[in-house]
Design an enzyme around this catalytic site. Sequence first.
Site, PDB file in Angstrom:
ATOM      1  N   GLY A 182     -18.870 -16.743  19.872  1.00 22.99           N
ATOM      2  CA  GLY A 182     -17.950 -17.811  20.311  1.00 22.99           C
ATOM      3  C   GLY A 182     -18.624 -19.113  20.698  1.00 22.99           C
TER       4      GLY A 182
ATOM      5  N   ASP B 189     -18.059 -19.952  25.156  1.00 19.84           N
ATOM      6  CA  ASP B 189     -16.859 -20.698  24.809  1.00 19.84           C
ATOM      7  C   ASP B 189     -15.818 -20.651  25.921  1.00 19.84           C
ATOM      8  OD1 ASP B 189     -16.440 -17.970  24.420  1.00 19.84           O
ATOM      9  OD2 ASP B 189     -15.635 -18.147  22.398  1.00 19.84           O
TER      10      ASP B 189
ATOM     11  N   ASP C 239     -12.921 -15.785  30.809  1.00 22.74           N
ATOM     12  CA  ASP C 239     -11.604 -15.167  30.985  1.00 22.74           C
ATOM     13  C   ASP C 239     -11.663 -14.254  32.207  1.00 22.74           C
ATOM     14  OD1 ASP C 239      -9.069 -14.203  30.681  1.00 22.74           O
ATOM     15  OD2 ASP C 239      -9.399 -13.215  28.774  1.00 22.74           O
TER      16      ASP C 239
ATOM     17  N   LYS D 135      -9.621 -19.858  31.839  1.00 23.94           N
ATOM     18  CA  LYS D 135      -8.184 -19.628  31.946  1.00 23.94           C
ATOM     19  C   LYS D 135      -7.770 -19.668  33.403  1.00 23.94           C
ATOM     20  CE  LYS D 135      -7.725 -17.227  27.606  1.00 23.94           C
ATOM     21  NZ  LYS D 135      -7.379 -15.997  26.870  1.00 23.94           N
TER      22      LYS D 135
ATOM     23  N   ASP E 263     -12.184 -17.142  18.114  1.00 23.22           N
ATOM     24  CA  ASP E 263     -11.563 -16.475  16.975  1.00 23.22           C
ATOM     25  C   ASP E 263     -10.417 -15.577  17.399  1.00 23.22           C
ATOM     26  OD1 ASP E 263     -13.333 -14.498  18.227  1.00 23.22           O
ATOM     27  OD2 ASP E 263     -12.764 -13.236  16.526  1.00 23.22           O
TER      28      ASP E 263
END
Length: 176
Positions: free
Chosen positions: A43, A98, A101, A129, A157
Amino acid sequence: VVPDGYRLLLSNHQIAARLEEIADDLRAKLGEREVTFVGVLDGALFVLTDLIRAYEQDARVDFLRVSSYRGGMKSGDLHLLSDLTWDVAGHDVVLVDDILDTGKTLVYCRDALLKRGAASVTPVVLLTKERQQEYEIENPVIGFRIPDKFVIGYGLDHEGKFRHLPDIYIMDAQDQ
Ligand code: IMP
Ligand code: MG
């Protein structure tokens, strides 16, 4: 082609501008020290390449490859698919991913770097997030805070697809 149910969240232009700011902050913080940028594959592909060019100073580049989201959207148990090439003992490391989370991936990679003797680890993520992280990572550098929805593009992705999209798109449908 952008799949149905996604809308544009961040343009490549916005991303580039934010990475310039982050690179300036990193230069101010790390100064003349020897720095190794470690990207979390796959990522971090574009975040890493764009960030090191914005950083403008010489730095080593290395990668960790970790499996987490096995193809789909669910987080599984982590394991290291490939390890560093360089010895990071005594080096200041900028750990690049990237997206943050749950925090599981970044915590796992930070601990791996500290175990290998890194003098410091500065975690940098392009996105995070808006939710409580389950695994705590102290003071990550964050590009953008985004809603708790699935995103694709710019290295992110879904089932191995959409990484090449220059911009970032967010899942807009009710049930993801
Ligand atoms: P964490 O371990 O839960 O923090 O997840 C971080 C990793 O999961 C990142 O390295 C991403 O590759 C992947 N990931 C998390 N959320 C998304 C998403 O919305 N789209 C694509 N990949 C994601
Ligand atoms: Mg990843």
